[in-house]
Design an enzyme around this catalytic site. Sequence first.
Site, PDB file in Angstrom:
ATOM      1  N   LEU A  19      11.535 -20.219  -3.285  1.00 29.19           N
ATOM      2  CA  LEU A  19      10.410 -19.432  -2.762  1.00 29.19           C
ATOM      3  C   LEU A  19       9.127 -19.675  -3.580  1.00 29.19           C
ATOM      4  O   LEU A  19       9.174 -19.690  -4.807  1.00 29.19           O
ATOM      5  CB  LEU A  19      10.788 -17.940  -2.864  1.00 29.19           C
ATOM      6  CG  LEU A  19       9.679 -16.922  -2.575  1.00 29.19           C
ATOM      7  CD1 LEU A  19       9.351 -16.904  -1.076  1.00 29.19           C
ATOM      8  CD2 LEU A  19      10.099 -15.520  -3.029  1.00 29.19           C
ATOM      9  N   ASP A  24       0.810  -1.209   0.000  1.00 33.49           N
ATOM     10  CA  ASP A  24       0.000   0.000   0.000  1.00 33.49           C
ATOM     11  C   ASP A  24       0.853   1.272   0.000  1.00 33.49           C
ATOM     12  O   ASP A  24       1.940   1.289   0.555  1.00 33.49           O
ATOM     13  CB  ASP A  24      -0.875  -0.016   1.261  1.00 33.49           C
ATOM     14  CG  ASP A  24      -2.220   0.598   0.986  1.00 33.49           C
ATOM     15  OD1 ASP A  24      -2.414   1.139  -0.105  1.00 33.49           O
ATOM     16  OD2 ASP A  24      -3.066   0.537   1.874  1.00 33.49           O
ATOM     17  N   GLY A  25       0.303   2.315  -0.604  1.00 33.43           N
ATOM     18  CA  GLY A  25       0.931   3.636  -0.527  1.00 33.43           C
ATOM     19  C   GLY A  25       1.658   4.043  -1.788  1.00 33.43           C
ATOM     20  O   GLY A  25       2.300   5.099  -1.809  1.00 33.43           O
ATOM     21  N   HIS A  75       3.307   2.967  -8.683  1.00 36.49           N
ATOM     22  CA  HIS A  75       3.240   1.519  -8.897  1.00 36.49           C
ATOM     23  C   HIS A  75       4.548   1.027  -9.514  1.00 36.49           C
ATOM     24  O   HIS A  75       5.045  -0.041  -9.169  1.00 36.49           O
ATOM     25  CB  HIS A  75       2.053   1.154  -9.786  1.00 36.49           C
ATOM     26  CG  HIS A  75       0.732   1.527  -9.181  1.00 36.49           C
ATOM     27  ND1 HIS A  75       0.386   1.186  -7.886  1.00 36.49           N
ATOM     28  CD2 HIS A  75      -0.333   2.224  -9.671  1.00 36.49           C
ATOM     29  CE1 HIS A  75      -0.824   1.655  -7.615  1.00 36.49           C
ATOM     30  NE2 HIS A  75      -1.280   2.289  -8.677  1.00 36.49           N
TER      31      HIS A  75
HETATM   32  C1  FPP Z   1      -1.547  -0.218  -3.617  1.00 35.46           C
HETATM   33  O1  FPP Z   1      -1.147   1.137  -3.693  1.00 35.46           O
HETATM   34  C2  FPP Z   1      -0.907  -1.021  -4.669  1.00 35.46           C
HETATM   35  C3  FPP Z   1      -1.549  -1.597  -5.719  1.00 35.46           C
HETATM   36  C4  FPP Z   1      -3.011  -1.472  -5.925  1.00 35.46           C
HETATM   37  C5  FPP Z   1      -0.859  -2.374  -6.760  1.00 35.46           C
HETATM   38  C6  FPP Z   1       0.584  -2.666  -6.578  1.00 35.46           C
HETATM   39  C7  FPP Z   1       1.028  -3.561  -7.662  1.00 35.46           C
HETATM   40  C8  FPP Z   1       2.308  -3.818  -7.985  1.00 35.46           C
HETATM   41  C9  FPP Z   1       3.468  -3.185  -7.284  1.00 35.46           C
HETATM   42  C10 FPP Z   1       2.590  -4.759  -9.103  1.00 35.46           C
HETATM   43  C11 FPP Z   1       2.522  -6.189  -8.658  1.00 35.46           C
HETATM   44  C12 FPP Z   1       2.529  -7.053  -9.830  1.00 35.46           C
HETATM   45  C13 FPP Z   1       2.896  -8.361  -9.878  1.00 35.46           C
HETATM   46  C14 FPP Z   1       2.797  -9.087 -11.164  1.00 35.46           C
HETATM   47  C15 FPP Z   1       3.356  -9.062  -8.688  1.00 35.46           C
HETATM   48  P1  FPP Z   1      -2.268   2.265  -3.752  1.00 35.46           P
HETATM   49  O2  FPP Z   1      -2.452   2.698  -5.152  1.00 35.46           O
HETATM   50  O3  FPP Z   1      -3.508   1.773  -3.080  1.00 35.46           O
HETATM   51  O4  FPP Z   1      -1.621   3.425  -2.964  1.00 35.46           O
HETATM   52  P2  FPP Z   1      -2.413   4.555  -2.163  1.00 35.46           P
HETATM   53  O5  FPP Z   1      -2.928   3.863  -0.940  1.00 35.46           O
HETATM   54  O6  FPP Z   1      -1.348   5.525  -1.875  1.00 35.46           O
HETATM   55  O7  FPP Z   1      -3.496   5.079  -3.054  1.00 35.46           O
END
Ligand code: FPP
Length: 223
Positions: free
Chosen positions: A114, A2-3, A19
Amino acid sequence: MDGNGRWAQTRGLPRTEGHRAGEHSLFEVVETCDDLGVEWLTVFAFSTENWKRPKDEVSFLINFNEEILIRRRDELHEKNVRVRFVGRRDWRVPKRLIRRMDETLELTQDNTGLTFTIAFNYGGRAEIVDAVRKIVADGTPADKITEKTIARRLYDPEMPDPDLVIRTSGENRISNFLLWELAYSELLFTDTPWPEFGRQSFIDAIHEFQSRDRRFGGVASTG
Ligand code: FPP
């Protein structure tokens, strides 16, 4: 994880850049698991609720997940990582992405390092509902239903209950993650946003976990 969005916004960047930075952090954590001998890592990549985000961000996240699988799967395979997925494969998940998931699953299925599980279109309540549907479809009599009956019908029955659940970025909620599985998990909430989490914070989290006294409903061991 998150974040990501907020991390980017505080830097005047589009949320999508958060992201991208999150990917870096994620692969540092995967590598650290490998170094430390952690056997199972499960990440929440897209929830059943994330479809409510603006259309542009949803399509970015879908393409981004697909792109990561394409770009990183050989590297994961070389590291002996076994990739798995949990979540609902419903009409909302593009067939393209399902193909990439299946290819990655197949490529890495015999690896012995893993187990890296990606929760995509995942919701803890949906997982329990889907398990109950399977139990009913199997015709299991009500008095034969035990906790094992449910556990065996979760998306990945081999996945052990998590020892530790980490949520980044100052949110103190579970938000529908692994609801059945985390009954006795240690929970760790940190203010660090996911893009800044990486190797060191993960090691710190494991140290914190090692200092916890886990009783599973019993009493403390006297040594
Ligand atoms: C939350 O941050 C994060 C996500 C919704 C997606 C994160 C995904 C990745 C890092 C890619 C993973 C991919 C694979 C294939 C493993 P947020 O957008 O909710 O942040 P916020 O709380 O600041 O709005």
